[in-house]
Design an enzyme around this catalytic site. Structure first.
Site, short mmCIF file in Angstrom:
data_model
loop_
_atom_site.label_atom_id
_atom_site.label_comp_id
_atom_site.label_asym_id
_atom_site.label_seq_id
_atom_site.Cartn_x
_atom_site.Cartn_y
_atom_site.Cartn_z
N ASN A 9 35.57 78.60 2.19
CA ASN A 9 35.53 79.70 1.03
C ASN A 9 35.72 78.95 -0.11
OD1 ASN A 9 36.35 81.71 -0.28
ND2 ASN A 9 38.70 81.57 0.19
N LYS A 11 35.30 80.56 -3.08
CA LYS A 11 35.97 81.47 -3.94
C LYS A 11 34.88 81.51 -5.21
CE LYS A 11 40.45 79.55 -2.23
NZ LYS A 11 41.83 79.39 -2.51
N HIS A 97 41.91 88.18 1.42
CA HIS A 97 42.38 87.17 1.14
C HIS A 97 43.78 87.16 0.26
CE1 HIS A 97 42.90 83.05 -0.94
NE2 HIS A 97 42.12 82.54 0.04
N GLU A 99 44.64 86.03 -2.74
CA GLU A 99 44.08 86.03 -3.93
C GLU A 99 43.66 87.66 -4.27
OE1 GLU A 99 41.43 82.96 -4.05
OE2 GLU A 99 43.07 81.75 -3.82
N GLU A 169 47.24 82.23 6.19
CA GLU A 169 47.25 81.21 5.05
C GLU A 169 48.61 81.48 4.47
OE1 GLU A 169 43.03 80.23 3.83
OE2 GLU A 169 43.66 82.26 2.88
N GLY A 175 45.86 75.91 -2.12
CA GLY A 175 45.61 75.46 -3.70
C GLY A 175 46.53 74.54 -4.07
N SER A 215 45.37 74.32 1.87
CA SER A 215 45.29 72.84 1.69
C SER A 215 44.90 71.98 3.04
CB SER A 215 46.47 72.35 1.07
OG SER A 215 47.05 72.86 -0.07
P1 PGA Z 1 42.74 75.80 -0.21
O1 PGA Z 1 42.45 77.27 -0.22
O2 PGA Z 1 42.07 75.04 0.93
O3 PGA Z 1 42.15 75.28 -1.54
O4 PGA Z 1 44.17 75.72 -0.42
C1 PGA Z 1 42.25 78.04 1.13
C2 PGA Z 1 41.93 79.36 0.96
O5 PGA Z 1 42.57 79.93 -0.02
O6 PGA Z 1 41.12 79.96 1.81
#
Ligand code: PGA
Length: 254
Positions: A9, A11, A97, A99, A169, A175, A215
């Site tokens: 992903n 982003k 997601h 976000e 998630e 993140g 992560s």
């Molecule tokens: P990350 O993001 O691996 O940077 O924690 C995962 C995601 O948001 O899909």
């Protein structure tokens, strides 16, 4: 064996040229995916066609959008429909997601519509769920994710449901460099599968791939993916570094 998936992903990161180079470097590793393994690149809209031609006809490599609109078409300036994605050969779309839920106010009801639009257009939704830190601290994460599944997916008939990919998630792990422990991941994945089984029966529940996100890194992917109910990962940060994502693909169960 369920399909094991390494999904990148990106982003809102990377220039077109950086993205092109990243895909090239990952494909240069020449990892032959087995029948039950997939690698998916969820890239920004303007890069979808480039990523599509990058993966070409390579077996089990796919390209995904990161979002689509919940309406079929119409006067929604700046938006992209599932039908448009289908028309350029996109096979997957990330839906819900955290976000997008947080910054773009996407609700479970709206996400149910996005899932519908994707399925109508032969696009596999990668449906994200997961709790915030405060919910985890209050100990109500199980009920919280159950509601997310129920309100966005349980209107689907079994035939459709089994074609969906779920990504768990935990928001507190995205993140942050803070990964769920393998015990936490396995426990939640087993819980999600039991919710699916309660609604659709065990046979269907056992077919749905449930990815872990939050992560995932080259140094923890093996451990996480070894959990019996973890069928791969949705990877943000580490998917932007070729050598790390290559290791993550290699960590998929065979
Ligand atoms: P990350 O993001 O691996 O940077 O924690 C995962 C995601 O948001 O899909």
């Amino acid at each position: 064996m369920r399909t094991q998936i390494a999904a990148a992903n990106w982003k809102m990161n990377l220039s077109f040229q950086q993205g092109e180079k990243l895909i090239d470097e990952i494909l240069d590793a020449n990892i032959k995916l087995s029948q039950n393994q997939q690698t998916i690149f969820a890239v920004p809209f303007p890069y979808l066609l480039m990523a599509r031609s990058g993966v070409g006809e390579l077996r089990n490599y796919y390209v995904s959008a990161q979002n689509c609109n919940d309406k079929k078409s119409g006067a929604y300036t700046g938006e992209v429909s599932a039908d448009m994605l289908h028309s350029i050969g996109v096979h997957h779309c990330v839906v819900g997601h955290s976000e997008r839920r947080e910054y773009f106010h996407e609700t479970n009801t709206m996400l149910a519509e996005k899932v519908n639009r994707c399925l109508e257009c032969f696009i596999t939704p990668i449906f994200c769920c997961g709790e915030s830190l405060s919910i985890r601290e209050a100990g109500t994460q199980n009920e919280f994710v159950a509601t997310q599944l129920k309100e966005s997916l349980f209107h689907l008939p079994a035939e459709k449901l089994k074609g969906i990919v779920i990504a768990y998630e935990p928001i507190w792990a995205i993140g942050t460099g803070k990964t769920a422990t393998t015990e936490q991941a396995q426990e939640m994945h087993a819980h999600l599968r039991s919710i699916l089984a309660g609604q659709y029966g065990k046979t269907i529940a056992d077919q749905v791939s449930i990815l872990y996100g939050g992560s995932v890194k080259a140094n923890n992917a093996n451990e996480l993916f070894a959990c019996p109910d973890v069928d791969g990962g949705l990877v943000g940060g580490a998917s932007l570094i070729a050598k790390d994502f290559i290791e993550i693909i290699r960590a998929l169960k065979k």
